[in-house]
Write a protein that holds these residues in place. Structure first.
Motif, PDB file in Angstrom:
ATOM      1  N   GLY A  81      40.981 -88.891  45.993  1.00  0.00           N
ATOM      2  CA  GLY A  81      39.824 -89.881  46.692  1.00  0.00           C
ATOM      3  C   GLY A  81      40.697 -90.814  47.475  1.00  0.00           C
ATOM      4  O   GLY A  81      41.856 -91.215  47.515  1.00  0.00           O
ATOM      5  N   PRO A  82      39.651 -91.576  48.298  1.00  0.00           N
ATOM      6  CA  PRO A  82      40.418 -92.792  49.430  1.00  0.00           C
ATOM      7  C   PRO A  82      40.650 -93.855  48.718  1.00  0.00           C
ATOM      8  O   PRO A  82      40.005 -94.336  47.663  1.00  0.00           O
ATOM      9  CB  PRO A  82      39.123 -92.702  50.299  1.00  0.00           C
ATOM     10  N   ASN A 108      43.166 -93.812  53.045  1.00  0.00           N
ATOM     11  CA  ASN A 108      44.029 -92.797  52.665  1.00  0.00           C
ATOM     12  C   ASN A 108      43.773 -91.841  51.638  1.00  0.00           C
ATOM     13  O   ASN A 108      43.317 -92.540  50.218  1.00  0.00           O
ATOM     14  CB  ASN A 108      45.533 -93.246  52.623  1.00  0.00           C
ATOM     15  N   ASP A 109      43.880 -90.347  51.317  1.00  0.00           N
ATOM     16  CA  ASP A 109      43.788 -89.884  50.126  1.00  0.00           C
ATOM     17  C   ASP A 109      44.722 -89.969  49.258  1.00  0.00           C
ATOM     18  O   ASP A 109      45.839 -89.781  49.587  1.00  0.00           O
ATOM     19  CB  ASP A 109      43.578 -88.226  50.564  1.00  0.00           C
ATOM     20  N   VAL A 110      44.489 -90.552  48.062  1.00  0.00           N
ATOM     21  CA  VAL A 110      45.471 -90.622  47.036  1.00  0.00           C
ATOM     22  C   VAL A 110      44.910 -89.804  45.714  1.00  0.00           C
ATOM     23  O   VAL A 110      43.869 -89.760  45.541  1.00  0.00           O
ATOM     24  CB  VAL A 110      45.917 -92.117  46.655  1.00  0.00           C
ATOM     25  N   VAL A 111      46.099 -89.648  44.907  1.00  0.00           N
ATOM     26  CA  VAL A 111      45.782 -89.019  43.628  1.00  0.00           C
ATOM     27  C   VAL A 111      45.299 -89.872  42.675  1.00  0.00           C
ATOM     28  O   VAL A 111      45.487 -90.874  42.540  1.00  0.00           O
ATOM     29  CB  VAL A 111      46.869 -88.347  42.975  1.00  0.00           C
ATOM     30  N   GLY A 155      50.316 -97.691  51.113  1.00  0.00           N
ATOM     31  CA  GLY A 155      49.109 -96.657  51.066  1.00  0.00           C
ATOM     32  C   GLY A 155      49.621 -95.291  50.262  1.00  0.00           C
ATOM     33  O   GLY A 155      48.986 -94.371  50.718  1.00  0.00           O
ATOM     34  N   ARG A 156      50.818 -95.286  49.557  1.00  0.00           N
ATOM     35  CA  ARG A 156      51.212 -94.074  49.171  1.00  0.00           C
ATOM     36  C   ARG A 156      51.487 -94.308  47.715  1.00  0.00           C
ATOM     37  O   ARG A 156      52.528 -94.862  47.154  1.00  0.00           O
ATOM     38  CB  ARG A 156      52.590 -93.805  49.651  1.00  0.00           C
ATOM     39  N   ARG A 157      50.629 -93.635  46.869  1.00  0.00           N
ATOM     40  CA  ARG A 157      50.831 -93.784  45.542  1.00  0.00           C
ATOM     41  C   ARG A 157      51.614 -92.818  44.916  1.00  0.00           C
ATOM     42  O   ARG A 157      51.690 -91.740  45.406  1.00  0.00           O
ATOM     43  CB  ARG A 157      49.495 -93.707  44.722  1.00  0.00           C
ATOM     44  N   PRO A 158      52.593 -92.826  43.794  1.00  0.00           N
ATOM     45  CA  PRO A 158      53.080 -91.915  43.200  1.00  0.00           C
ATOM     46  C   PRO A 158      52.328 -90.663  43.038  1.00  0.00           C
ATOM     47  O   PRO A 158      51.202 -90.982  42.244  1.00  0.00           O
ATOM     48  CB  PRO A 158      53.860 -92.374  41.873  1.00  0.00           C
ATOM     49  N   GLU A 159      52.853 -89.574  43.192  1.00  0.00           N
ATOM     50  CA  GLU A 159      52.154 -88.222  42.870  1.00  0.00           C
ATOM     51  C   GLU A 159      53.239 -87.136  42.901  1.00  0.00           C
ATOM     52  O   GLU A 159      54.251 -87.307  43.407  1.00  0.00           O
ATOM     53  CB  GLU A 159      51.115 -87.852  43.982  1.00  0.00           C
ATOM     54  N   TYR A 160      53.065 -86.071  42.226  1.00  0.00           N
ATOM     55  CA  TYR A 160      53.719 -84.814  42.030  1.00  0.00           C
ATOM     56  C   TYR A 160      53.776 -84.261  43.287  1.00  0.00           C
ATOM     57  O   TYR A 160      52.758 -83.768  43.879  1.00  0.00           O
ATOM     58  CB  TYR A 160      53.394 -84.083  40.828  1.00  0.00           C
TER      59      TYR A 160
END
Length: 204
Positions: free
Chosen positions: A91-92, A97-100, A139-144
């Motif tokens: 979601g935004p 930004n689309d983040v997990v 605007g960049r969350r940690p994701e796999y």
């Protein structure tokens, strides 16, 4: 003429990614994919999909309803590596930004019939306050890089995660030729039809 005994069994799964509870977030969409062992192969349907974006319901529950269909058939020679479904919810953020917003996984139910599963979701966490601030600022969350890692054990112990939200899935499961290959999927009724059983009988 005697029919040849089957060499594979079939697992047919349909249902839907029904809804989610993410109290802090809105306007979310969901991706799913299946993870399975080497002896398994899809024969029909879709192994992965992406839902529409949904907004919270206006009632007290504030549920995010997708009702996004799942329909896939697998064949296999043994139950090792029984399929799991991996969910990723996005979601935004405040910057658009689309983040997990959550990852989760669950095995397809082992016994035939209709099943409902509620999956607790989680998100990876930054390992330091500096990384946390940088990821928020950029605007960049940690994701796999590959969500399928959620269904595997290797390397997961070094990942810091935080629980966040729930997703509800509905499964309709049909199996074919498992009993002929010697696998018990539940008690037989008087008509010889296998019914759902709480005893699972397969290792996870």
């Amino acid at each position: 003429m005697a029919t040849a005994s089957p060499s594979v069994f079939l697992l047919m799964v349909n249902g839907q990614v029904e809804s989610a509870q993410f109290p802090e977030y809105d306007d979310l969409y969901c991706k799913y994919c299946f993870v399975y062992g080497q002896d398994w192969a899809p024969t029909a349907g879709l192994e992965e999909g992406i839902s529409q974006i949904t907004s919270k319901s206006q009632d007290v529950r504030q549920a995010l309803v997708w009702n996004f269909p799942i329909d896939v058939t697998f064949k296999s020679t043994n139950p090792y590596g029984w399929p799991q479904i991996v969910l990723s919810v996005y979601g935004p953020d405040v910057f658009g930004n689309d983040v997990v917003r959550g990852y989760g996984a669950v095995h397809v139910p082992f016994s035939p019939g209709r099943h409902k599963r509620t999956i607790p979701m989680f998100v990876p966490e930054s390992t330091s306050k500096l990384q946390k601030f940088t990821s928020w600022f950029m605007g960049r969350r940690p994701e796999y890089t590959d969500p399928k890692v959620v269904a595997q054990g290797e390397g997961r112990e070094v990942t810091r995660v935080r629980s966040q939200g729930f997703v509800t899935l509905l499964f309709n499961v049909v199996t074919k030729d498992m009993r002929k290959l010697g696998y018990d999927t539940g008690p037989l009724d008087t008509q010889g039809v296998s019914r759902p059983s709480p005893a699972q009988g397969f290792p996870q």
